[in-house]
Design an enzyme around this catalytic site. Structure first.
Site, PDB file in Angstrom:
ATOM      1  N   GLY A  57      -0.552  -7.452   1.812  1.00  0.00           N
ATOM      2  CA  GLY A  57      -1.843  -6.873   1.971  1.00  0.00           C
ATOM      3  C   GLY A  57      -2.675  -7.800   2.730  1.00  0.00           C
ATOM      4  CB  CYS A  83       3.046 -11.194   1.368  1.00  0.00           C
ATOM      5  SG  CYS A  83       2.113 -11.877   2.643  1.00  0.00           S
ATOM      6  CE1 TYR A  84      -4.508  -9.862  -1.973  1.00  0.00           C
ATOM      7  CE2 TYR A  84      -3.395  -8.148  -3.271  1.00  0.00           C
ATOM      8  CZ  TYR A  84      -4.763  -9.053  -2.940  1.00  0.00           C
ATOM      9  OH  TYR A  84      -5.512  -8.631  -3.756  1.00  0.00           O
ATOM     10  CG  HIS A 171       6.385  -9.282   4.428  1.00  0.00           C
ATOM     11  ND1 HIS A 171       5.661  -8.373   3.835  1.00  0.00           N
ATOM     12  CD2 HIS A 171       5.339 -10.076   5.090  1.00  0.00           C
ATOM     13  CE1 HIS A 171       4.375  -8.728   3.851  1.00  0.00           C
ATOM     14  NE2 HIS A 171       4.296  -9.470   4.669  1.00  0.00           N
ATOM     15  CD  GLU A 173       8.351  -6.187   2.862  1.00  0.00           C
ATOM     16  OE1 GLU A 173       7.058  -6.030   2.918  1.00  0.00           O
ATOM     17  OE2 GLU A 173       8.907  -6.828   2.213  1.00  0.00           O
ATOM     18  CB  VAL A 228      15.296  18.097  11.106  1.00  0.00           C
ATOM     19  CG1 VAL A 228      16.000  17.478   9.709  1.00  0.00           C
ATOM     20  CG2 VAL A 228      16.169  17.972  12.511  1.00  0.00           C
ATOM     21  CG  ASP A 229      11.004  17.689   9.066  1.00  0.00           C
ATOM     22  OD1 ASP A 229      12.225  16.904   8.628  1.00  0.00           O
ATOM     23  OD2 ASP A 229       9.859  17.326   9.376  1.00  0.00           O
ATOM     24  CB  SER A 231      16.371  23.764   9.445  1.00  0.00           C
ATOM     25  OG  SER A 231      15.767  24.244  10.664  1.00  0.00           O
ATOM     26  CE  LYS A 372      12.977  14.559  10.843  1.00  0.00           C
ATOM     27  NZ  LYS A 372      11.846  15.732  11.068  1.00  0.00           N
TER      28      LYS A 372
END
Length: 516
Positions: A57, A83-84, A171, A173, A228-229, A231, A372
């Site tokens: 953060g 980190c934070y 980080h 990630e 896509v979503d 459907s 997604k």
């Protein structure tokens, strides 16, 4: 609450990378959710996390109003501070956190002092490339903690001597941290002892049971866009309740070229779902007349969308009790700021924040916890055709947010034809699968040009194409120049009213993928 054997709670302290932590955890097939650090200890205990991550953060831990947690949190489950999050643990536990003097931004080299715990599989003294983004640093680890890594003279990692509490200054990630995935997996499996059971099949089984229990013998309608979503959401609900589901496709007048025909062919004929098509172009375009502000357009579209569904369901005699929507996790994160956390709200999505308060339907959003790529995998597991599952995202408000400023039939017609040429050439070049999302944008400006021997003063079309994995971050796609040239040439020559084509080379952040 999701019925998985393992779950990681991520408390968002405001980092731009918080969503990436969730992504990396889920890539390891462990379920995760993002919540604000303001959640109560009672709520956190009830959520029953297998592990807790405190994100990075922009604040200093000593700032007034800086994100914080109760010290008791550290005793609920194994904790990883990033980190934070590392500085917050140090601050809570009596260590020293100071600002200035040792700022690190970008790639850095960390030396592993203790090749166990988070650094299991590393060598003693190994140097590894990581991504740093901090101004403050831990000057002294708290009592009862030991350092596990350093960067220059700065502590880059520590752990508690007895409790499963770990922290890193960098980080893990982001993909710039070369062995970041290993570090996260060491926390998940070595520290938290998670079970990797977060799979598409597991998700489908749980959602099907959940939908059946919720719906009972009542009727359900689905707002089907053909993307896509919606459907995948429709296919999932259809698997759960069959003919109790009626899909309603609304032609808003804001669709791409031949969109309505494609939806009717695929969903109705191929998948055998009950499908009602409503032609409502005039209603939407009338409501949008004179409106240029993006948020107003989204709100108008969301409200009219629901009203059309209510009318269509009554006319069909279904007396539907629920509405299905293809809301995704990034929609929720961008619209409600990580469920109330410190991150800034980016924009309201029409299927999250544009719904009228007096809506008569209960909402079913079976994909609300998915990114997604997870949605695409669920679609494949459900047996949807690849041309549907692999389709680029299309926004709920449709072309209304790709016509910048006021929406008019004239602008929509130009945009549809330009967009169709763009996508046709991308497919012809074999590039469509490489691109996360590609679309054309109608700009509210004219430019001077020359055609033949005459001066023109016509419209500008912008092209956008990005690569991404989940839509949370994105890089602009580096087209071969000959492909861009061919696209521009065709649009200018085949679409009346256009004399200039530009290409958007902005990444997300700082830009969003859509222009509005």
């Amino acid at each position: 609450m999701r019925n998985t054997s393992s779950r990681i709670l991520i408390l968002d302290c405001g980092s731009q990378f918080t969503q990436l932590i969730a992504r990396r955890v889920r890539e390891a097939r462990v379920y995760s959710e993002i919540h604000p650090p303001t959640q109560s200890l009672e709520w956190i205990r009830a959520w029953n996390p297998t592990g807790i991550v405190l994100s990075g953060g922009p604040s200093s831990v000593t700032d007034e109003g800086a994100p914080t947690v109760s010290r008791e949190l550290l005793d609920i489950a194994p904790v990883l501070g990033v980190c934070y999050g590392m500085q917050l643990i140090a601050h809570l536990e009596g260590g020293a956190v100071v600002g200035g003097g040792r700022r690190e931004y970008g790639r850095a080299e960390v030396v592993v002092d203790e090749p166990s715990g988070l650094f299991a599989g590393f060598d003693q003294g190994e140097r590894t490339t990581v991504w740093m983004s901090h101004g403050d640093h831990v000057e002294q680890v708290p009592p009862g903690y030991v350092a596990t890594a350093h960067s220059g003279s700065t502590c880059a990692g520590f752990r508690h001597e007895q409790k499963p509490i770990y922290a890193i200054q960098f980080h893990s990630e982001v993909h710039h941290t070369v062995r970041g995935a290993e570090i996260i997996q060491n926390f998940l499996f070595g520290v938290c002892h998670c079970t990797p059971d977060w799979t598409p099949g597991h998700f489908i089984d749980q959602e099907v049971a959940k939908i059946r229990a919720l719906v009972g013998d009542r009727q359900v309608i689905c707002g089907l866009s053909g993307g896509v979503d919606s459907s995948v959401a429709a296919a999932l609900v259809h698997k759960a309740i069959g003919d109790q589901l009626t899909c309603i496709f609304v032609d808003t007048g804001l669709l791409r070229l031949h969109e309505r025909e494609q939806v009717e062919r695929t969903m109705g004929q191929h998948l055998g779902m009950k499908l009602i098509t409503v032609r409502a172009e005039d209603r939407f375009l009338t409501a949008l007349a004179g409106v240029g502000e993006p948020e107003r357009k989204r709100k108008i579209i969301g409200e009219h969308f629901i009203r059309v569904f209510e009318s269509a369901s009554e006319e069909a005699g279904k007396n539907a009790a629920f509405l299905v929507q293809g809301t995704l996790y990034p929609d929720v994160i961008e619209s409600v700021s990580a469920k109330g956390g410190p991150s800034a709200t980016i924009k309201t999505h029409h299927n999250v924040g544009g719904l009228p308060k007096d809506m008569k339907f209960g909402l079913i959003e079976p994909l609300r916890e998915l990114f997604k790529d997870e949605v695409r995998n669920v679609g494949r597991e459900l047996g949807l055709p690849e041309e549907m599952v692999g389709r680029h995202p299309f926004p709920g408000p449709g072309l209304a947010i790709r016509v910048l400023g006021e929406v008019s039939p004239y602008a929509l017609d130009i945009l549809r034809r330009a967009d169709a040429i763009y996508l046709e050439e991308i497919r012809a070049a074999g590039l469509y699968p490489e691109i996360w999302q590609a679309f054309a944008v109608f700009l509210p400006v004219r430019s001077v040009g020359v055609m033949g021997d005459g001066r023109t003063y016509e419209h500008v079309i912008a092209l956008r194409a990005v690569t991404s994995t989940d839509g949370m971050t994105a890089d602009w796609y580096a087209f071969p120049h000959d492909v861009l040239g061919r696209i521009s040439n065709r649009i200018i020559n085949e679409v009346d009213g256009v004399n200039r084509v530009v290409y958007d080379i902005s990444s997300k952040p700082p830009a969003t993928i859509e222009w509005e």
